[in-house]
Design a protein around this motif. Structure first.
Motif, PDB file in Angstrom:
ATOM      1  N   ILE A  28       9.332   2.734 -16.528  1.00 39.23           N
ATOM      2  CA  ILE A  28       8.398   2.126 -15.348  1.00 39.23           C
ATOM      3  C   ILE A  28       9.297   2.219 -14.158  1.00 39.23           C
ATOM      4  O   ILE A  28      10.618   1.839 -14.142  1.00 39.23           O
ATOM      5  CB  ILE A  28       7.983   1.058 -15.725  1.00 39.23           C
ATOM      6  N   GLY A  29       8.976   2.997 -12.998  1.00 41.33           N
ATOM      7  CA  GLY A  29       9.463   3.012 -11.789  1.00 41.33           C
ATOM      8  C   GLY A  29       8.595   2.792 -10.629  1.00 41.33           C
ATOM      9  O   GLY A  29       7.471   2.479 -10.774  1.00 41.33           O
ATOM     10  N   TRP A  30       9.322   2.968  -9.487  1.00 36.88           N
ATOM     11  CA  TRP A  30       8.340   2.877  -8.244  1.00 36.88           C
ATOM     12  C   TRP A  30       8.905   3.980  -7.205  1.00 36.88           C
ATOM     13  O   TRP A  30       9.810   4.476  -7.343  1.00 36.88           O
ATOM     14  CB  TRP A  30       8.337   1.774  -7.912  1.00 36.88           C
ATOM     15  N   MET A  31       8.239   4.356  -6.298  1.00 36.83           N
ATOM     16  CA  MET A  31       8.357   5.028  -5.004  1.00 36.83           C
ATOM     17  C   MET A  31       7.628   4.359  -3.870  1.00 36.83           C
ATOM     18  O   MET A  31       6.520   3.764  -4.084  1.00 36.83           O
ATOM     19  CB  MET A  31       8.050   6.466  -5.122  1.00 36.83           C
ATOM     20  N   ILE A  32       8.459   4.257  -2.791  1.00 38.11           N
ATOM     21  CA  ILE A  32       7.838   4.090  -1.573  1.00 38.11           C
ATOM     22  C   ILE A  32       7.728   4.932  -0.755  1.00 38.11           C
ATOM     23  O   ILE A  32       8.640   5.894  -0.448  1.00 38.11           O
ATOM     24  CB  ILE A  32       8.833   2.957  -0.989  1.00 38.11           C
ATOM     25  N   VAL A  33       6.663   5.321  -0.087  1.00 39.82           N
ATOM     26  CA  VAL A  33       6.239   6.645   0.674  1.00 39.82           C
ATOM     27  C   VAL A  33       5.816   6.005   2.165  1.00 39.82           C
ATOM     28  O   VAL A  33       5.142   5.094   2.353  1.00 39.82           O
ATOM     29  CB  VAL A  33       5.338   7.467  -0.077  1.00 39.82           C
TER      30      VAL A  33
ATOM     31  N   LYS B 240       0.932  -1.198  -0.160  1.00 39.41           N
ATOM     32  CA  LYS B 240       0.083  -0.017   0.013  1.00 39.41           C
ATOM     33  C   LYS B 240       0.983   1.340  -0.061  1.00 39.41           C
ATOM     34  O   LYS B 240       0.242   2.583  -0.369  1.00 39.41           O
ATOM     35  CB  LYS B 240      -0.855   0.110   1.064  1.00 39.41           C
ATOM     36  N   ASN B 241       2.063   1.148   0.600  1.00 43.55           N
ATOM     37  CA  ASN B 241       2.908   2.345   0.436  1.00 43.55           C
ATOM     38  C   ASN B 241       3.780   2.379  -0.788  1.00 43.55           C
ATOM     39  O   ASN B 241       4.595   3.405  -1.053  1.00 43.55           O
ATOM     40  CB  ASN B 241       4.131   2.142   1.526  1.00 43.55           C
TER      41      ASN B 241
ATOM     42  N   ASN C  55      13.228   3.977  -7.051  1.00 44.55           N
ATOM     43  CA  ASN C  55      13.717   2.998  -7.661  1.00 44.55           C
ATOM     44  C   ASN C  55      13.003   3.066  -9.094  1.00 44.55           C
ATOM     45  O   ASN C  55      12.015   3.394  -9.210  1.00 44.55           O
ATOM     46  CB  ASN C  55      13.990   1.693  -7.057  1.00 44.55           C
ATOM     47  N   GLY C  56      13.674   2.085  -9.779  1.00 43.21           N
ATOM     48  CA  GLY C  56      12.784   1.759 -10.977  1.00 43.21           C
ATOM     49  C   GLY C  56      13.339   0.683 -11.770  1.00 43.21           C
ATOM     50  O   GLY C  56      14.507  -0.201 -11.400  1.00 43.21           O
ATOM     51  N   PHE C  57      13.201   0.161 -13.079  1.00 45.22           N
ATOM     52  CA  PHE C  57      13.394  -0.658 -13.762  1.00 45.22           C
ATOM     53  C   PHE C  57      14.191  -0.352 -15.052  1.00 45.22           C
ATOM     54  O   PHE C  57      14.708  -1.203 -15.836  1.00 45.22           O
ATOM     55  CB  PHE C  57      12.058  -1.373 -14.545  1.00 45.22           C
TER      56      PHE C  57
ATOM     57  N   LYS D  75      12.115   4.378   8.503  1.00 41.88           N
ATOM     58  CA  LYS D  75      10.988   4.265   7.926  1.00 41.88           C
ATOM     59  C   LYS D  75      10.092   5.415   7.254  1.00 41.88           C
ATOM     60  O   LYS D  75       8.944   5.291   6.730  1.00 41.88           O
ATOM     61  CB  LYS D  75      10.190   3.226   8.837  1.00 41.88           C
ATOM     62  N   ASN D  76      10.591   6.566   7.541  1.00 41.35           N
ATOM     63  CA  ASN D  76       9.911   7.778   6.967  1.00 41.35           C
ATOM     64  C   ASN D  76      10.413   8.229   5.722  1.00 41.35           C
ATOM     65  O   ASN D  76      10.174   9.372   5.316  1.00 41.35           O
ATOM     66  CB  ASN D  76       9.855   8.807   8.169  1.00 41.35           C
TER      67      ASN D  76
END
Length: 359
Positions: free
Chosen positions: A220-225, A78-79, A207-209, A201-202
């Motif tokens: 295409i990439g991603w982020m964790i928040v 979910k993050n 990151n990405g592909f 954790k905050n």
């Protein structure tokens, strides 16, 4: 806004014949064959429609499993927000900042993203050979967000576990948001590294592909928040993304082919070792710990990196990125070892001959 000079170099280099492209930060290796099969299956299944703004849940679960496998860190899917490359991830992350401080040299687009969003941008100088920030000097700067890149582009510097733990603790203790650009994770040639989420954790992790997974054109990439920012980040994604490219998301489901990825890392490590040995007598170079770049000091030959790279391209048919693209580094160039060793050997010979003629 300043131009992203490497793209201008690439454009010019593609107009010439017999050029060896060592300018663009794009892996020449293909992704796992499983990625192509997944993309073909997505096409056959007519997956042409939007996903939810945060991206496919199945992909977010795969990414969460990746963090558990790689770093022994638990991440709630979910993050995670799937983004169009990492560029939109930075645009989302910068929304939560007023003043962003980051080590330099660094990725040119950071400053441009900050300018686009009217954020203040502070460059923290680093120096040869480590190119790392001095934590003890951070209090000299007034900022609310610290952004680090490990491995760094263009230097290949990584922050060890001890370094990273100290940075994470500093940010938590001083109420600073930490943004960690981890795009080159996987392409690290030691075991002494981890994700910032291990110690903070905050943090926002991006990151990405495009690099390790060899999928740059799929964007295409991603982020964790962190929990407190998830909903706001999702709302921004709804507005600037709608969703990341659906076909690319389905392809990325099969990117975590670790047996194949180990061969990618081994190949880039061989190239690093080869090209470093070929060029270290020509330029002062700090041997990189990760990514796929050499950051070369050309001060013995020139004090104008743009002019140097233009001449190198036109005369020697080798494309490199001028250091001025990364800040006030007119006596540096960046060379990407994103070609096979035979091409790197040819490029090194061309450069050696070129430099003989300009001494």
């Amino acid at each position: 806004m300043k131009p992203f000079i490497v793209m201008d170099v690439l454009k010019k280099a593609r107009e010439l014949e017999d050029v060896i492209h060592l300018e663009i930060g794009e892996p020449d290796l293909l992704p796992s064959p499983k990625v192509k099969q997944a993309l073909e299956n997505a096409l056959k299944n007519n997956n042409f429609f939007y996903t939810e703004a945060k991206g496919l849940e199945s992909l977010r679960k795969k990414i969460a499993a990746h963090y558990k496998s790689m770093y022994d860190v638990n991440v709630n899917p979910k993050n995670i927000i799937i983004t169009t490359g990492t560029s939109t991830a930075f645009l989302i992350a910068f929304y939560f900042s007023k003043t962003i401080a980051t080590p330099t040299p660094g990725y040119p687009c950071y400053e441009n993203f900050a300018e686009l969003e009217n954020k203040k941008f502070i460059k923290i100088p680093t120096s040869f050979p480590e190119y790392k920030i001095n934590i003890n000097e951070l209090n000299k700067y007034n900022f609310d967000t610290l952004m680090i890149s490990s491995p760094n582009n263009p230097t290949g510097t990584i922050y060890s576990n001890e370094d990273l733990k100290y940075i994470c603790s500093y940010c938590e203790e001083n109420g600073k948001l930490l943004i960690s650009d981890e795009l080159y994770h996987g392409l690290v040639y030691s075991d002494d590294y981890t994700t910032a989420l291990k110690y903070n954790k905050n943090a926002i992790v991006i990151n990405g592909f495009s690099k390790y997974f060899c999928m740059p054109g799929l964007r295409i990439g991603w982020m964790i928040v962190p929990d407190a920012l998830v909903r706001d980040a999702e709302i921004i994604a709804q507005n600037i993304l709608i969703s990341a490219p659906t076909l690319s998301q389905y392809a990325a489901l099969e990117a975590f082919d670790y047996e194949y990825l180990s061969s990618v890392k081994e190949e880039f490590q061989k190239r690093r070792d080869f090209l470093y040995e070929e060029l270290k007598d020509l330029f002062p170079i700090a041997k990189p710990d990760g990514a796929f770049y050499l950051w070369c000091d050309i001060s013995k030959y020139s004090d104008n990196s743009l002019e140097f790279c233009n001449t190198l391209l036109e005369v020697a048919k080798v494309a490199a990125t001028p250091g001025v693209d990364f800040g006030d580094f007119n006596t540096y160039i960046r060379i990407a070892y994103t070609k096979n060793i035979n091409e790197l050997e040819t490029a090194a010979k061309r450069m050696r001959n070129f430099l003989k003629n300009i001494k």
